[in-house]
Write an enzyme that holds these catalytic residues in place. Structure first.
Site, short mmCIF file in Angstrom:
data_model
loop_
_atom_site.label_atom_id
_atom_site.label_comp_id
_atom_site.label_asym_id
_atom_site.label_seq_id
_atom_site.Cartn_x
_atom_site.Cartn_y
_atom_site.Cartn_z
N GLU A 1 28.04 46.28 36.99
CA GLU A 1 28.23 46.30 38.31
C GLU A 1 27.56 47.40 38.99
O GLU A 1 27.90 47.66 40.20
CB GLU A 1 29.83 46.75 38.46
CG GLU A 1 30.14 48.24 38.11
CD GLU A 1 30.53 48.21 36.46
OE1 GLU A 1 31.19 49.13 36.11
OE2 GLU A 1 30.18 47.27 35.66
N ASN B 1 38.14 43.00 37.23
CA ASN B 1 38.07 41.99 36.38
C ASN B 1 39.52 41.78 35.60
O ASN B 1 39.70 40.59 35.41
CB ASN B 1 37.02 42.15 35.25
CG ASN B 1 35.60 41.83 35.92
OD1 ASN B 1 35.59 40.97 36.69
ND2 ASN B 1 34.56 42.34 35.21
N ASP C 1 27.34 51.77 42.72
CA ASP C 1 28.20 51.41 41.93
C ASP C 1 29.37 50.81 42.51
O ASP C 1 30.07 51.39 43.19
CB ASP C 1 28.61 52.36 40.64
CG ASP C 1 29.57 51.96 39.46
OD1 ASP C 1 29.08 51.35 38.67
OD2 ASP C 1 30.58 52.38 39.66
N ASP D 1 32.75 37.67 38.86
CA ASP D 1 31.22 37.23 39.15
C ASP D 1 31.03 37.00 40.64
O ASP D 1 29.93 37.41 41.28
CB ASP D 1 30.82 36.16 38.25
CG ASP D 1 30.82 36.29 36.75
OD1 ASP D 1 30.75 37.43 36.34
OD2 ASP D 1 30.82 35.43 36.07
#
Length: 663
Positions: free
Chosen positions: A566, A530, A522, A539
């Site tokens: 993620e 983000n 993770d 991305d």
């Protein structure tokens, strides 16, 4: 502060009066005696005035020197301030007569061929003409004087920033302002990197648009019907071939409508025929099996065509439907069945009867000599006409003729071996046909059956179109399978592919009594990433992390997949806990080397990972899901213990054991 002129006036008056009086006294010797008393007084007055004037002049000189020092200090401060401007900001100042007053040091770097002229007092027009004549202004080439006049006009009457191209693909933004005293202040900013980035962005956008256009062009060119639905089962696209099967509405009319709405539109025109009279019931049945049945279906159309329908869902939730016209194949199968039935019923039919069949028929007697063949056989094997009537010839001699003429592709270069194998299997292709490719590119199905009397009946059918359609279909299916198992964003395996590989490797490791390890990964604080950098950068971060993890696997069977959001997962067959731990450390070291910045992370200034590792010997007493749960629980502990770490979980039977590994 301005010195007084009174002492100078007084001194001049007194001195002048004394001189005038002396001249008159000297000229007239009979002057009165009182003059002798006034003369000393006038002289004294002149001396006092001169002294006073000298004092005032001294003060004036001191004031002037102070003013010069202050002016020089102001110039030095201005020069120092300009030198402190950012590297891309270059300041210049021209006076009301358009002569250079002061300029930043970087001005000469912009115009190296004109640098020798750049000094205080030089006229802007002189600098401009020299730069143009030296070739330092690219846009002026071919129209130098016109450009100079336009530039001088804009310089004298600034109307906003202008962009100028310099040699070496450099670009500068010029912003000039006229000040209240008539002077002109200018700021030149080097925007080369911005221009190059914009150019690269425009090129990338153009390439992306061209690639998209090529993709749509390819989809329009393929000889299959293709339609695409989104996650809500709304139509996104169908190609030209698909439009031929749905002539009642255009793509523009259908886009955005659900599959159920499109079917209802077709039902109004009586399609499909099988739904007439029970439209809603048929639609409910169709929708129920639409998302669950991925087995190809062959459906008839009202115009007599047969269409094979392939439907599948992608990993991202899209739904792809491929329709292939198999009318020729269906009709060929029907013709073959009719021909076989006719052959069984009429072994002794006349040549005229079998000539009507659209397949090649030949019959050999017990000595394997040709006793009967039809006209269509000559169409399939045109070389028969070159050697005359073959009735009475043995199959072996006919085979020799074909080998000598080189009409059988598989036999070229190994004729004797191929002939022996063909004769050994003679008459054994009654159910499974022998598929033979000719050197002229045709494909033929050959059926050979021995009758109870020992005869061999052979039926030959050209399946060139069928083979080519099957090859195209296999290619399309392979492409669809690849798309359905790949994550669209990162390019690595998706969740569906991981589930398939996990099931296969679990069974394999169970058979061979080998361990199987999982690493759940993770990205720490990815939401903060983000929020701070934006979803486009997020991305790109996912892609880079995916490639780093992908680069860590070495052995066959190992897999890196995007598990969701993620989260990633590494599947490591034949791997114990310690080796999996080494793999995790290798991934973290490579991520550390990549140094992906994460300014909004409370854990570290760069992107970090939390990992949960589990390893087990697959056993019938528990399932692969237990291994996933153990790795996921270890990942949960790693995140709760501060992130940027690895937690280990070893499965012995069904009892998990954990061990933290801070990084």
């Amino acid at each position: 502060m301005r010195p007084s002129t009174a002492p100078l006036v007084l001194a001049s008056t007194a001195g002048g009066g004394a001189v005038w009086l002396w001249w008159h006294i000297d000229a007239r010797s009979d002057s009165h005696s009182w003059v002798h008393y006034v003369w000393p007084l006038l002289v004294l007055l002149a001396v006092i005035g001169i002294a006073w004037a000298l004092v005032a002049l001294s003060k004036t000189l001191a004031i002037a020197q102070q003013a010069l020092r202050e002016a020089e200090s102001a110039r030095s401060h201005l020069q120092a301030a300009m030198e402190q401007l950012p590297g891309h900001g270059i300041f210049s100042l021209f006076d009301a007569q358009d002569r250079l007053v002061v300029v930043s040091p970087g001005y000469k770097d912009l115009y190296p061929l004109t640098a020798a002229l750049i000094r205080p007092g030089v006229a802007f027009a002189e600098l401009l003409r020299h730069a143009v004549s030296s070739g330092e202004v690219l846009e002026a080439k071919g129209r130098e004087e016109q450009w100079i006049q336009e530039r001088l006009q804009h310089h004298q009457n600034p109307g906003g920033p202008v962009m100028m191209a310099l040699p070496g693909d450099r670009w500068v933004l010029i912003d000039e302002r006229r000040l209240a005293d008539g002077s002109i202040a200018g700021l030149r900013t080097d925007v080369t990197e911005n221009v190059r980035r914009e150019r690269a962005l425009a090129q990338a956008r153009s390439e992306a648009e061209r690639a998209q256009a090529q993709l749509y062009e390819a989809l329009e060119a393929v000889p299959i019907g293709l339609e695409l639905f989104d996650e809500q089962d709304r139509l996104v696209y169908f190609n030209k071939r698909m439009a031929e099967w749905r002539p009642h509405f255009s793509l523009a009319e259908a886009r955005g409508k659900t599959y159920a709405e499109l079917v209802r539109m077709s039902l109004k025109f009586g399609e499909p025929a099988e739904a007439i009279g029970r439209e809603e019931e048929w639609l409910a049945e169709r929708l129920q099996r639409r998302r669950r049945n991925f087995v190809p279906e062959t459906r008839p159309y009202p115009d007599g065509r047969w269409v094979q329908v392939h439907e599948c869902a992608t990993g991202s939730g899209l739904y792809v439907c491929v329709r292939l016209d198999v009318t020729a194949e269906v009709r060929q199968r029907a013709s073959l069945e009719a021909a076989r039935q006719s052959a069984q019923k009429a072994r002794e039919l006349l040549v005229d009867s079998i000539d009507a069949l659209p397949i090649g028929i030949e019959v050999f007697d017990v000595d394997d000599r040709l006793v009967l063949h039809n006209r269509y056989l000559r169409h399939l094997y045109k070389h028969i006409d070159m050697v005359g009537d073959q009735d009475g010839q043995t199959f072996g001699s006919m085979l020799n003729t074909s080998l000598r003429l080189g009409t059988i592709k598989a036999a070229i270069g190994r004729e004797a071996e191929w002939r022996a194998d063909r004769l050994a299997k003679r008459g054994t292709h009654g159910i499974s046909p022998l598929v033979q490719e000719s050197t002229d590119g045709r494909w033929i199905n050959i059926y050979e059956t021995r009758t109870p009397q020992g005869y061999i009946v052979s039926a030959r059918m050209e399946i060139t179109d069928m083979v080519r359609q099957r090859q195209a279909l296999e290619h399309a299916n392979a492409r669809l399978a690849e798309l359905s198992s790949t994550d669209g964003l990162t390019g690595i395996a998706n969740r569906r592919r991981f589930d398939e590989m996990l099931e296969a490797e679990w069974k394999r490791c169970m058979r061979h009594n080998e361990p199987l390890a999982l690493i759940m990964v993770d990205i720490d604080h990815f939401k903060r990433y983000n929020d701070h950098y934006g979803h486009v950068a997020g991305d790109e971060c996912l892609r880079q992390v995916a490639q780093i993890l992908q680069s860590c696997i070495r052995r066959a069977g190992e897999l890196v997949a995007r598990y969701g959001g993620e989260e990633f997962v590494l599947l490591l067959p034949s791997t114990d806990l310690m080796f999996a731990r080494q793999m995790a450390r290798r991934a973290i070291e490579q991520l550390h080397t990549a140094a992906l910045q994460h300014a909004n992370s409370p854990t570290a200034p760069q992107v970090t990972l939390s990992m949960g590792i589990a390893s087990a010997m697959p056993d019938p007493s528990f399932t692969a899901e237990a291994l996933i749960e153990a790795a996921d629980s270890a990942l949960y502990r790693a995140k709760n213990h501060g992130r940027n770490r690895v937690e280990l979980a070893n499965l012995f039977g069904s009892v998990p054991m954990s061990q933290p590994m801070p990084l």
